[in-house]
Design a protein around this motif. Structure first.
Motif, PDB file in Angstrom:
ATOM      1  N   UNK A 267       0.668  -1.165   0.041  1.00 60.92           N
ATOM      2  CA  UNK A 267       0.139  -0.062   0.139  1.00 60.92           C
ATOM      3  C   UNK A 267       0.810   1.191   0.034  1.00 60.92           C
ATOM      4  N   UNK A 268       1.952   1.146   0.817  1.00 66.71           N
ATOM      5  CA  UNK A 268       2.868   2.495   0.820  1.00 66.71           C
ATOM      6  C   UNK A 268       3.624   2.652  -0.629  1.00 66.71           C
ATOM      7  N   UNK A 269       3.839   1.506  -1.359  1.00 69.95           N
ATOM      8  CA  UNK A 269       4.379   1.730  -2.519  1.00 69.95           C
ATOM      9  C   UNK A 269       3.203   2.276  -3.595  1.00 69.95           C
ATOM     10  N   UNK A 270       2.168   1.733  -3.558  1.00 69.26           N
ATOM     11  CA  UNK A 270       1.202   2.042  -4.454  1.00 69.26           C
ATOM     12  C   UNK A 270       0.799   3.745  -3.869  1.00 69.26           C
TER      13      UNK A 270
ATOM     14  N   UNK B 270     -18.089   4.765  -2.775  1.00 73.15           N
ATOM     15  CA  UNK B 270     -18.253   4.543  -4.352  1.00 73.15           C
ATOM     16  C   UNK B 270     -18.544   5.652  -5.056  1.00 73.15           C
ATOM     17  N   UNK B 271     -18.367   6.724  -4.331  1.00 74.02           N
ATOM     18  CA  UNK B 271     -18.447   7.912  -4.943  1.00 74.02           C
ATOM     19  C   UNK B 271     -16.922   8.391  -5.575  1.00 74.02           C
ATOM     20  N   UNK B 272     -15.916   7.867  -5.089  1.00 76.89           N
ATOM     21  CA  UNK B 272     -14.648   8.337  -5.235  1.00 76.89           C
ATOM     22  C   UNK B 272     -14.112   7.742  -6.792  1.00 76.89           C
ATOM     23  N   UNK B 273     -15.029   8.127  -7.809  1.00 80.91           N
ATOM     24  CA  UNK B 273     -14.316   7.453  -9.167  1.00 80.91           C
ATOM     25  C   UNK B 273     -13.116   7.804  -9.643  1.00 80.91           C
ATOM     26  N   UNK B 274     -13.147   9.007  -9.515  1.00 79.79           N
ATOM     27  CA  UNK B 274     -11.387   9.720 -10.215  1.00 79.79           C
ATOM     28  C   UNK B 274     -10.557   9.312  -9.305  1.00 79.79           C
ATOM     29  N   UNK B 275     -10.564   9.268  -8.151  1.00 75.93           N
ATOM     30  CA  UNK B 275      -9.701   8.628  -7.114  1.00 75.93           C
ATOM     31  C   UNK B 275      -9.410   7.004  -7.207  1.00 75.93           C
ATOM     32  N   UNK B 276     -10.310   6.431  -7.598  1.00 73.94           N
ATOM     33  CA  UNK B 276     -10.010   4.944  -7.858  1.00 73.94           C
ATOM     34  C   UNK B 276      -9.454   4.762  -9.163  1.00 73.94           C
ATOM     35  N   UNK B 277      -9.894   5.375 -10.071  1.00 81.79           N
ATOM     36  CA  UNK B 277      -9.347   4.945 -11.436  1.00 81.79           C
ATOM     37  C   UNK B 277      -7.885   5.720 -11.444  1.00 81.79           C
TER      38      UNK B 277
ATOM     39  N   UNK C  18      -7.112 -18.313  -7.924  1.00 81.96           N
ATOM     40  CA  UNK C  18      -7.410 -18.616  -6.307  1.00 81.96           C
ATOM     41  C   UNK C  18      -6.462 -17.936  -5.563  1.00 81.96           C
ATOM     42  N   UNK C  19      -5.159 -17.442  -6.107  1.00 77.91           N
ATOM     43  CA  UNK C  19      -4.355 -16.921  -5.181  1.00 77.91           C
ATOM     44  C   UNK C  19      -4.297 -15.298  -5.172  1.00 77.91           C
ATOM     45  N   UNK C  20      -5.456 -14.928  -5.620  1.00 73.74           N
ATOM     46  CA  UNK C  20      -5.565 -13.460  -5.861  1.00 73.74           C
ATOM     47  C   UNK C  20      -5.589 -12.919  -4.238  1.00 73.74           C
ATOM     48  N   UNK C  21      -4.816 -11.735  -4.097  1.00 72.05           N
ATOM     49  CA  UNK C  21      -4.640 -11.288  -2.556  1.00 72.05           C
ATOM     50  C   UNK C  21      -5.876 -11.047  -1.828  1.00 72.05           C
ATOM     51  N   UNK C  22      -6.117 -11.790  -0.777  1.00 70.13           N
ATOM     52  CA  UNK C  22      -7.496 -11.636   0.000  1.00 70.13           C
ATOM     53  C   UNK C  22      -7.846 -10.214   0.470  1.00 70.13           C
ATOM     54  N   UNK C  23      -6.687  -9.191   0.380  1.00 76.16           N
ATOM     55  CA  UNK C  23      -6.800  -7.874   0.912  1.00 76.16           C
ATOM     56  C   UNK C  23      -6.962  -6.873  -0.338  1.00 76.16           C
ATOM     57  N   UNK C  24      -7.345  -7.478  -1.632  1.00 72.61           N
ATOM     58  CA  UNK C  24      -7.403  -6.361  -2.682  1.00 72.61           C
ATOM     59  C   UNK C  24      -8.664  -5.656  -2.481  1.00 72.61           C
ATOM     60  N   UNK C  25      -9.636  -5.995  -2.082  1.00 70.82           N
ATOM     61  CA  UNK C  25     -10.693  -5.227  -1.725  1.00 70.82           C
ATOM     62  C   UNK C  25     -10.233  -3.846  -0.705  1.00 70.82           C
ATOM     63  N   UNK C  26      -9.788  -4.495   0.462  1.00 69.56           N
ATOM     64  CA  UNK C  26      -9.256  -3.492   1.418  1.00 69.56           C
ATOM     65  C   UNK C  26      -8.275  -2.359   0.608  1.00 69.56           C
ATOM     66  N   UNK C  27      -7.297  -2.779  -0.185  1.00 72.19           N
ATOM     67  CA  UNK C  27      -6.479  -1.937  -0.532  1.00 72.19           C
ATOM     68  C   UNK C  27      -7.207  -0.766  -1.631  1.00 72.19           C
ATOM     69  N   UNK C  28      -8.401  -1.371  -2.176  1.00 70.78           N
ATOM     70  CA  UNK C  28      -9.068  -0.375  -3.057  1.00 70.78           C
ATOM     71  C   UNK C  28     -10.020   0.370  -2.377  1.00 70.78           C
ATOM     72  N   UNK C  29     -10.097   0.233  -1.238  1.00 70.79           N
ATOM     73  CA  UNK C  29     -10.849   1.323  -0.202  1.00 70.79           C
ATOM     74  C   UNK C  29      -9.934   2.201   0.292  1.00 70.79           C
TER      75      UNK C  29
END
Length: 432
Positions: A250-253, A288-295, A376-387
């Motif tokens: 997360x720090x890298x990103x 859900x309103x953070x469309x620009x930030x998410x992209x 199957x090995x997708x990071x379980x925290x992917x959704x966490x990171x995208x928030x």
């Protein structure tokens, strides 16, 4: 144009157009695969036939033990059955107030640096570590043990061997090597601190006084097959990878995203304006309103994926693109190459968050975008990171403007893609 230097530019330019490439060393053979259907076969269709490479596991084991990041087979499946429920949508909603608290603390720290040049990776690391400790153990980064773990991990991060690259570059300097003494010592200290936190939480759980956070959820979840839960030692392994994956990546990103926005002020202003609409007490539904930030965050993950390469090992002989792949070969799956692939992406080296709104961009995202791995090995925290990522961006940029200071950063690989000399940006308060 963006930099492809250090280990990343050490690869031939043809790899950004190749569907597959073979590398040979005296000890093993490696195959870099960029072709989307072959990547999908390895990661999605047949993951059991392509387990995690032992070369990567041995390099990280001093810190991560037998964590879910390193294990394979039935051990890994059991671990995921216990861990995955903690990161479901409902649990993310429960962790959101802690994320907001960490974002507010980050802005308060930055306010003391207003008008200065800041080293963004350091600030991003601080913010990401704060999020992890607040959501996992309900303690802020200022907590004594949390602070110790944070500082020890920064030392570990810079000294750890670069094993992702070692798996396929046919030069001696890239090959796996013994751990430096300091790396092992830092890993031991980090695990000792995490053990103290985990053991204390286990006592609180038994006493019925534990807070309802991610650590409690994971430590009390039973494997639906066996009925077992993690013991303290197993939990230390998992906390180590949560900290590595949830803090380091997360720090890298976040660091690279802020740099890209500093060099693209039009997008920075759009993110800031969107962040203003969150108000002072955002709720989980506001994300859900953070469309620009998410992209913007997605595009930064495309250009600077925190984990640039993933390595699997072929259990059996295979044949890819009419080429024999012997059993035991290293299969290298490279987000760095695939997400910059000249035959897949339009203008692959350009920062363009708007691409994800186009039909072509959406198709590329489905077939050639894997900053969190895939299958199957997708990071379980992917959704966490995208928030977390868009939320931190919104909080920072609605109050501050960032602009480049000094030389452009050069990406290098430590545990994740970082800048060789840091990322320096000027921080100024935004005018009303």
């Amino acid at each position: 144009m963006l930099f492809r230097q250090d280990i990343l530019s050490a690869q031939p330019q043809r790899l950004y157009r190749a569907w597959m490439a073979e590398f040979r060393t005296p000890f093993f053979r490696s195959f870099l695969i960029n072709q989307p259907d072959l990547v999908a076969e390895v990661l999605r269709s047949r993951p059991d036939d392509f387990p995690k490479s032992a070369r990567i596991a041995e390099g990280l084991r001093p810190l991560l033990g037998n964590s879910v990041f390193l294990t394979n087979g039935e051990t890994w499946k059991r671990q995921r059955r216990i861990i995955d429920p903690a990161f479901e949508g409902g649990r993310l909603k429960d962790t959101f107030p802690a994320m907001v608290a960490a974002a507010e603390a980050c802005v308060a720290r930055l306010a003391a640096r207003e008008g200065q040049v800041i080293e963004v990776e350091e600030e991003a690391s601080h913010a990401a570590a704060d999020v992890i400790f607040r959501t996992l153990f309900s303690i802020p980064i200022e907590h004594e043990i949390a602070t110790e773990v944070f500082h020890e991990f920064r030392a570990y991060q810079r000294s750890a061997p670069i094993l992702n690259i070692a798996a396929f570059v046919p030069l001696p300097r890239w090959m796996p090597r013994l751990h430096r003494r300091g790396t092992r010592a830092a890993a031991k200290r980090i695990r000792g601190l995490i053990t103290r936190l985990t053991a204390a939480r286990m006592r609180d759980i038994r006493a019925g006084s534990a807070p309802d956070d991610l650590a409690t959820k994971i430590m009390t979840t039973q494997d639906p097959v066996s009925g077992d839960t993690f013991d303290t030692e197993e939990m230390v392994d998992q906390v180590a990878i949560f900290f590595l994956a949830g803090h380091e990546t997360s720090a890298s990103a976040l660091g690279w995203t802020l740099y890209l926005l500093a060099t693209h002020p039009d997008w920075q202003d759009r993110v800031a304006e969107e962040g203003q609409q969150l108000g002072t007490s955002p709720t989980f539904s506001d994300v859900t309103r953070l469309r620009f930030s998410r992209d913007v965050f997605r595009e930064a993950l495309r250009l600077y994926p925190p984990v640039p390469m993933m390595v699997r090992q072929a259990r059996c002989p295979e044949r890819f693109r009419d080429r024999a792949v012997p059993a035991g070969s290293q299969i290298v799956l490279s987000p760095w190459h695939q997400q910059r692939h000249e035959r897949i992406w339009d203008r692959p080296d350009e920062f363009d968050p708007g691409r994800f709104a186009t039909a072509e961009g959406k198709a590329c995202m489905r077939g050639a975008y894997m900053p969190f791995s895939s299958g199957a090995r997708v990071c379980p925290g992917a959704g966490f990171a995208m928030v977390e990522g868009p939320l931190l961006l919104s909080f920072i940029l609605r109050q501050f403007r960032v602009s480049p200071a000094g030389e452009p950063p050069v990406p290098v690989a430590h545990l994740t893609v970082r800048s060789a000399e840091g990322i320096r940006l000027s921080l100024c308060l935004r005018k009303e």
